[in-house]
Design a protein around this motif. Structure first.
Motif, PDB file in Angstrom:
ATOM      1  N   SER A  41     -10.383 -32.188  50.621  1.00  0.00           N
ATOM      2  CA  SER A  41     -11.424 -33.184  50.924  1.00  0.00           C
ATOM      3  C   SER A  41     -11.653 -34.133  49.746  1.00  0.00           C
ATOM      4  O   SER A  41     -12.172 -35.227  49.933  1.00  0.00           O
ATOM      5  N   GLU A  63     -11.807 -24.690  48.323  1.00  0.00           N
ATOM      6  CA  GLU A  63     -11.104 -24.969  49.588  1.00  0.00           C
ATOM      7  C   GLU A  63      -9.817 -24.151  49.693  1.00  0.00           C
ATOM      8  O   GLU A  63      -9.394 -23.495  48.745  1.00  0.00           O
ATOM      9  N   CYS A  72     -18.389 -23.442  50.873  1.00  0.00           N
ATOM     10  CA  CYS A  72     -19.230 -24.469  50.241  1.00  0.00           C
ATOM     11  C   CYS A  72     -19.775 -23.971  48.907  1.00  0.00           C
ATOM     12  O   CYS A  72     -19.912 -22.764  48.675  1.00  0.00           O
ATOM     13  N   ALA A  73     -20.187 -24.927  48.089  1.00  0.00           N
ATOM     14  CA  ALA A  73     -20.739 -24.620  46.762  1.00  0.00           C
ATOM     15  C   ALA A  73     -22.004 -23.769  46.863  1.00  0.00           C
ATOM     16  O   ALA A  73     -22.197 -22.822  46.082  1.00  0.00           O
ATOM     17  N   ILE A 109     -27.059 -35.290  48.289  1.00  0.00           N
ATOM     18  CA  ILE A 109     -26.212 -34.419  49.103  1.00  0.00           C
ATOM     19  C   ILE A 109     -27.102 -33.344  49.717  1.00  0.00           C
ATOM     20  O   ILE A 109     -27.951 -32.783  49.050  1.00  0.00           O
ATOM     21  N   THR A 110     -26.893 -33.068  51.002  1.00  0.00           N
ATOM     22  CA  THR A 110     -27.718 -32.057  51.681  1.00  0.00           C
ATOM     23  C   THR A 110     -26.830 -30.904  52.160  1.00  0.00           C
ATOM     24  O   THR A 110     -25.675 -31.124  52.520  1.00  0.00           O
ATOM     25  N   CYS A 112     -25.000 -28.000  54.317  1.00  0.00           N
ATOM     26  CA  CYS A 112     -24.571 -27.916  55.721  1.00  0.00           C
ATOM     27  C   CYS A 112     -25.393 -26.838  56.438  1.00  0.00           C
ATOM     28  O   CYS A 112     -26.118 -26.053  55.809  1.00  0.00           O
TER      29      CYS A 112
HETATM   30  N1  THU Z   1     -19.392 -28.867  51.074  1.00  0.00           N
HETATM   31  C1  THU Z   1     -20.179 -28.134  50.238  1.00  0.00           C
HETATM   32  O1  THU Z   1     -19.694 -27.477  49.309  1.00  0.00           O
HETATM   33  N2  THU Z   1     -21.505 -28.153  50.455  1.00  0.00           N
HETATM   34  C2  THU Z   1     -22.131 -28.883  51.428  1.00  0.00           C
HETATM   35  O2  THU Z   1     -23.344 -28.792  51.555  1.00  0.00           O
HETATM   36  C3  THU Z   1     -21.348 -29.747  52.304  1.00  0.00           C
HETATM   37  C4  THU Z   1     -19.887 -29.639  52.185  1.00  0.00           C
HETATM   38  C5  THU Z   1     -17.944 -28.853  50.835  1.00  0.00           C
HETATM   39  C6  THU Z   1     -17.122 -28.162  51.871  1.00  0.00           C
HETATM   40  C7  THU Z   1     -15.791 -28.852  51.693  1.00  0.00           C
HETATM   41  O3  THU Z   1     -15.100 -28.220  50.630  1.00  0.00           O
HETATM   42  C8  THU Z   1     -16.154 -30.256  51.248  1.00  0.00           C
HETATM   43  O4  THU Z   1     -17.484 -30.189  50.780  1.00  0.00           O
HETATM   44  C9  THU Z   1     -16.052 -31.294  52.347  1.00  0.00           C
HETATM   45  O5  THU Z   1     -16.782 -30.932  53.451  1.00  0.00           O
END
Ligand code: THU
Length: 163
Positions: A41, A63, A72-73, A109-110, A112
């Protein structure tokens, strides 16, 4: 028929309004973006979690070529915190991201939906709200509890419903 209105409060601060500890947490989240593994990504996310004793734990998105296998982080950070310090409650999480251009974005950034669900359970386990800090270059959003990010959420209380 009636409507249920659900409101949440998002407090918005400029960088210069942050306290020293908020600054530190944001720096940690920003630094964590450089430890992201995001060859697919090219979106590098960092999360910094503050525990009840002040310890800061960080995570970044990781990833995989089999896309859904990545994480995700936020969940990387929360799961690491809970596995390394299971006795310490999470009090805050700060999230930062750099886009495909490698720069931090102008919009906060929010997390998911799946990360919100995991954060909700961490909040409920500890019985204390987790504060959320969402970073951008322009401003920082503050939400005072994960519940606010996930209205009408599903939790373990539904599993005990009589059927
Ligand atoms: N991602 C995060 O780490 N946290 C979020 O809140 C949204 C998305 C990551 C997942 C993926 O590795 C990349 O961002 C693109 O979606």
């Amino acid at each position: 028929m009636k409507d249920l209105d659900i409101h949440i409060r998002v407090s918005v601060k400029q960088k210069q309004e942050l306290t020293d500890s908020e600054h530190q947490l944001m720096d940690e989240a920003c630094r964590a973006t450089y430890r992201s593994y995001a060859p697919y990504s090219h979106f590098s996310v960092g999360a910094a979690v503050e525990l009840e004793d002040g310890t800061i734990v960080t995570g970044s998105n990781q990833e995989n070529a089999a896309y859904p296998s990545g994480l995700c982080a936020e969940r990387t950070a929360v799961f690491y915190a809970n596995s390394r310090y299971p006795e310490l409650a999470i009090r805050k999480i700060c999230i930062a991201a750099r886009g495909v251009d490698g720069e931090f974005g102008a919009n906060p950034i929010t997390p998911c939906g799946a990360c919100r669900q995991v954060l909700l359970e961490a909040e409920q386990r500890s019985g204390h709200p987790i504060k959320i800090m969402l970073c951008s270059t322009q401003s920082i959003y503050f939400v005072s509890s994960v519940k606010d990010l996930l209205p009408l959420s599903f939790d373990d209380s539904f599993l005990t419903l009589d059927v």
